[in-house]
Design an enzyme around this catalytic site. Structure first.
Site, PDB file in Angstrom:
ATOM      1  N   LYS A 266       5.730   5.786 -86.033  1.00  0.00           N
ATOM      2  CA  LYS A 266       5.366   7.001 -86.782  1.00  0.00           C
ATOM      3  C   LYS A 266       5.057   6.669 -88.233  1.00  0.00           C
ATOM      4  CE  LYS A 266       8.547  10.441 -87.193  1.00  0.00           C
ATOM      5  NZ  LYS A 266       8.728  10.931 -88.570  1.00  0.00           N
TER       6      LYS A 266
ATOM      7  N   ARG B  85       0.692   5.882 -92.499  1.00  0.00           N
ATOM      8  CA  ARG B  85       0.129   5.029 -93.557  1.00  0.00           C
ATOM      9  C   ARG B  85      -1.253   4.504 -93.195  1.00  0.00           C
ATOM     10  NH1 ARG B  85       5.440   5.519 -93.826  1.00  0.00           N
ATOM     11  NH2 ARG B  85       6.582   4.972 -95.734  1.00  0.00           N
TER      12      ARG B  85
ATOM     13  N   GLY C 223       8.108  15.345 -93.437  1.00  0.00           N
ATOM     14  CA  GLY C 223       8.368  14.961 -94.823  1.00  0.00           C
ATOM     15  C   GLY C 223       7.437  13.848 -95.268  1.00  0.00           C
TER      16      GLY C 223
ATOM     17  N   ARG D 236      13.534  21.066 -97.683  1.00  0.00           N
ATOM     18  CA  ARG D 236      13.820  19.662 -98.043  1.00  0.00           C
ATOM     19  C   ARG D 236      13.388  19.356 -99.479  1.00  0.00           C
ATOM     20  NH1 ARG D 236      12.009  15.884 -93.231  1.00  0.00           N
ATOM     21  NH2 ARG D 236      13.197  14.405 -94.486  1.00  0.00           N
TER      22      ARG D 236
ATOM     23  N   GLN E 180       9.625   7.225 -98.732  1.00  0.00           N
ATOM     24  CA  GLN E 180       8.603   8.243 -98.984  1.00  0.00           C
ATOM     25  C   GLN E 180       8.341   8.379-100.478  1.00  0.00           C
ATOM     26  OE1 GLN E 180      10.253  11.586 -96.877  1.00  0.00           O
ATOM     27  NE2 GLN E 180       9.675  10.755 -94.879  1.00  0.00           N
TER      28      GLN E 180
ATOM     29  N   ASP F 200      17.316   6.559 -89.609  1.00  0.00           N
ATOM     30  CA  ASP F 200      16.806   7.422 -88.533  1.00  0.00           C
ATOM     31  C   ASP F 200      17.465   7.114 -87.188  1.00  0.00           C
ATOM     32  OD1 ASP F 200      15.146   8.630 -90.365  1.00  0.00           O
ATOM     33  OD2 ASP F 200      13.370   7.475 -89.785  1.00  0.00           O
TER      34      ASP F 200
ATOM     35  N   ARG G 133      21.831  16.367 -90.536  1.00  0.00           N
ATOM     36  CA  ARG G 133      22.148  15.615 -89.306  1.00  0.00           C
ATOM     37  C   ARG G 133      23.631  15.301 -89.176  1.00  0.00           C
ATOM     38  NH1 ARG G 133      16.688  12.011 -88.780  1.00  0.00           N
ATOM     39  NH2 ARG G 133      15.507  13.642 -87.730  1.00  0.00           N
TER      40      ARG G 133
ATOM     41  N   ARG H 261      15.156  14.100 -83.464  1.00  0.00           N
ATOM     42  CA  ARG H 261      16.068  12.974 -83.185  1.00  0.00           C
ATOM     43  C   ARG H 261      17.383  13.465 -82.577  1.00  0.00           C
ATOM     44  NH1 ARG H 261      12.783   9.003 -84.738  1.00  0.00           N
ATOM     45  NH2 ARG H 261      11.847   9.117 -86.801  1.00  0.00           N
TER      46      ARG H 261
HETATM   47  C1  S3P Z   1      10.049   7.535 -93.686  1.00  0.00           C
HETATM   48  C2  S3P Z   1      11.058   7.230 -94.540  1.00  0.00           C
HETATM   49  C3  S3P Z   1      12.461   7.595 -94.326  1.00  0.00           C
HETATM   50  C4  S3P Z   1      12.702   8.108 -92.913  1.00  0.00           C
HETATM   51  C5  S3P Z   1      11.636   9.015 -92.446  1.00  0.00           C
HETATM   52  C6  S3P Z   1      10.280   8.319 -92.459  1.00  0.00           C
HETATM   53  C7  S3P Z   1       8.693   7.049 -93.995  1.00  0.00           C
HETATM   54  O1  S3P Z   1      12.829   8.580 -95.260  1.00  0.00           O
HETATM   55  O2  S3P Z   1      13.968   8.716 -92.821  1.00  0.00           O
HETATM   56  O3  S3P Z   1      11.903   9.452 -91.121  1.00  0.00           O
HETATM   57  O4  S3P Z   1       7.827   7.030 -93.104  1.00  0.00           O
HETATM   58  O5  S3P Z   1       8.456   6.684 -95.142  1.00  0.00           O
HETATM   59  P1  S3P Z   1      13.112   8.214 -96.800  1.00  0.00           P
HETATM   60  O6  S3P Z   1      11.898   8.532 -97.584  1.00  0.00           O
HETATM   61  O7  S3P Z   1      14.274   9.053 -97.168  1.00  0.00           O
HETATM   62  O8  S3P Z   1      13.377   6.733 -96.867  1.00  0.00           O
END
Ligand code: S3P
Length: 431
Positions: free
Chosen positions: A19, A24, A91, A119, A166, A313, A344, A386
């Site tokens: 994912k 990206r 997110g 969030r 992120q 995750d 979670r 999840r």
């Molecule tokens: C992700 C980063 C993680 C992860 C999310 C996907 C990403 O979050 O928990 O499911 O693809 O960059 P964080 O930004 O808190 O590291």
């Protein structure tokens, strides 16, 4: 969905594309010039949210026999969206694209579903403002909907307050539009797919003394083929079940094994699991392997500190295996779990509790004493993909059948999960 207990998992499977890497690839392909062909792109609800937003930003793409073809217009190729950008449950979509549109002197408004609108977005808004973008949002700029008007960005030197891929990625993407060198540092390394893919696309990016340096970016990246490996976060559920159930022999082919993502494998090994990597190779800058698991009885473990971003995750999967392990498993330093798709910590304890498993929620993690009998019964996913997958996996290890209410949200990350179980001979149906 209804799942019946099984005597271990035996077989060879594949899981859908990663994912994080899929988001990206779509974004960088859009900002490159010319065609980017993406094989193995995850056609899940979250990644389709990214494509829907890119579509509104004027990106042209098509499908060719399961491959995604992006016709990139370069860094300056996006256009002002005529509609609100809906990131759905994702997110990653909102935070990464916030970094991209911060480079444009036009208005972008992001929203998402009820979960995403709760969030925190100040973690990306703050550095993007420091770079020169105007970012506003609900709750004094902290929550979606988020309004961004960017352009004329300055480079930044930024230490992220919480390790977050992120946030790091939003800054790196915005830095494509800043003249000069930007730098990001984090207290523990979060997943580094953005760095690897930028490098693969020929963007000047380097890791040095704990900092990621990017730029100056003087040329548009050029489109190129990308092949995406299977998602270790999806494989994690089946790996965890196989690892803790004697009699299991599971091979998951073609999985991404980037060390920033393989914390679960390391922790399961310290719990006594037998997990091997076979056919290790590198594909488009990412390490890939077959993961081979032989089931056995596990012992509990403590997980904390720098390990947490490497398995954040996978904690739902880990907790399911911990229920079957001998002794206590404790997860600390994981308060980030409270701001994922659901809280979670609370929802894992509640969901597994409905199946007869005692999980102690703690401020920054969880504790679980094993081995416990997973009684079975009916539990709700609370709309968290999840959690849905973790509850289904608990069903594989339970005494009686498990019914997971609101299981459809599993399609956010793992479309086809039920078919994978069927291939493994598990009795499963949609109730
Ligand atoms: C992700 C980063 C993680 C992860 C999310 C996907 C990403 O979050 O928990 O499911 O693809 O960059 P964080 O930004 O808190 O590291």
């Amino acid at each position: 969905m209804r799942v019946r207990p099984c005597d271990g998992l035996v077989g060879t499977i594949r899981v859908p594309g990663d994912k994080s890497i899929s988001h990206r690839a779509a974004i960088l392909g859009s900002l490159a010039t010319g065609q980017t062909k993406i094989d193995g792109f995850l056609q899940s609800v979250d990644c389709l949210s990214t494509l829907a937003c890119l579509d509104l930003l004027g990106v042209k793409f098509s499908w060719d026999a399961g491959a995604l073809l992006i016709d990139g217009g370069g860094r300056r190729g996006l256009s002002e969206p005529t509609e609100v950008l809906d990131a759905g449950n994702s997110g990653t979509t909102m935070r990464l694209l916030a970094g991209v549109v911060a480079g444009y002197d036009f208005l972008s408004i992001f929203t998402g579903d009820a979960s995403l609108r709760k969030r925190p977005m100040d973690r990306v808004a703050q550095p993007l403002r420091e770079m020169g973008a105007r970012v506003d949002g609900r709750g004094d700029g902290r929550f979606p909907p988020l309004a961004i008007r960017g352009g004329f960005l300055k480079p930044i030197s930024y230490r992220t307050p919480v390790p977050s891929a992120q946030v790091k990625s939003a800054i790196l993407l915005a830095s494509l539009y800043a003249s000069g060198v930007s730098r990001v540092a984090e207290s523990s390394t979060s997943r580094d797919h953005t760095e690897r893919m930028m490098n693969y696309f020929g963007i000047p990016i380097e890791k040095r003394d704990g900092w990621v340096d990017i730029g100056p970016v003087t040329e548009d990246p050029r489109g190129r083929p990308v092949t995406i490996p299977g998602d270790i976060s999806s494989a994690a559920f089946l790996i965890a079940v196989a690892a803790c159930s004697p009699g299991s022999k599971l091979r998951v082919e073609n999985v991404g094994v980037n060390p920033t993502r393989t914390g679960l494998l390391d922790v399961l090994r310290t719990m006594g699991a037998t997990i091997e990597l076979d056919k290790e190779r590198e594909v488009c800058g990412e390490p890939v392997a077959d993961v081979v698991v032989t089931g056995t009885k596990l012992q509990g473990a403590t997980v904390a500190g720098g390990m947490i971003p490497r398995l954040i995750d996978e904690i739902p999967a880990l907790v399911v295996a911990a229920a079957k392990a001998e002794g206590a498993t404790v997860v600390r330093d994981a308060s980030e779990l409270r701001v994922k798709e659901t809280d979670r910590i609370r929802e894992l304890a509640a969901g597994l509790g409905q199946l007869g498993v005692v999980v102690e929620p703690r401020t920054d993690g969880l504790a679980i004493e094993g081995p416990q009998e997973i009684r079975g019964g009916v539990a709700s996913s609370s709309g968290d993909h999840r959690l849905a997958l973790a509850l289904a996996c608990a069903g594989l290890l339970a005494r009686q059948e498990v019914i997971v209410r609101d299981f459809a949200c599993a399609d956010v990350s793992f479309p086809g999960f039920i078919n994978v179980l069927v291939d493994l001979g598990v009795q499963v149906d949609v109730a």
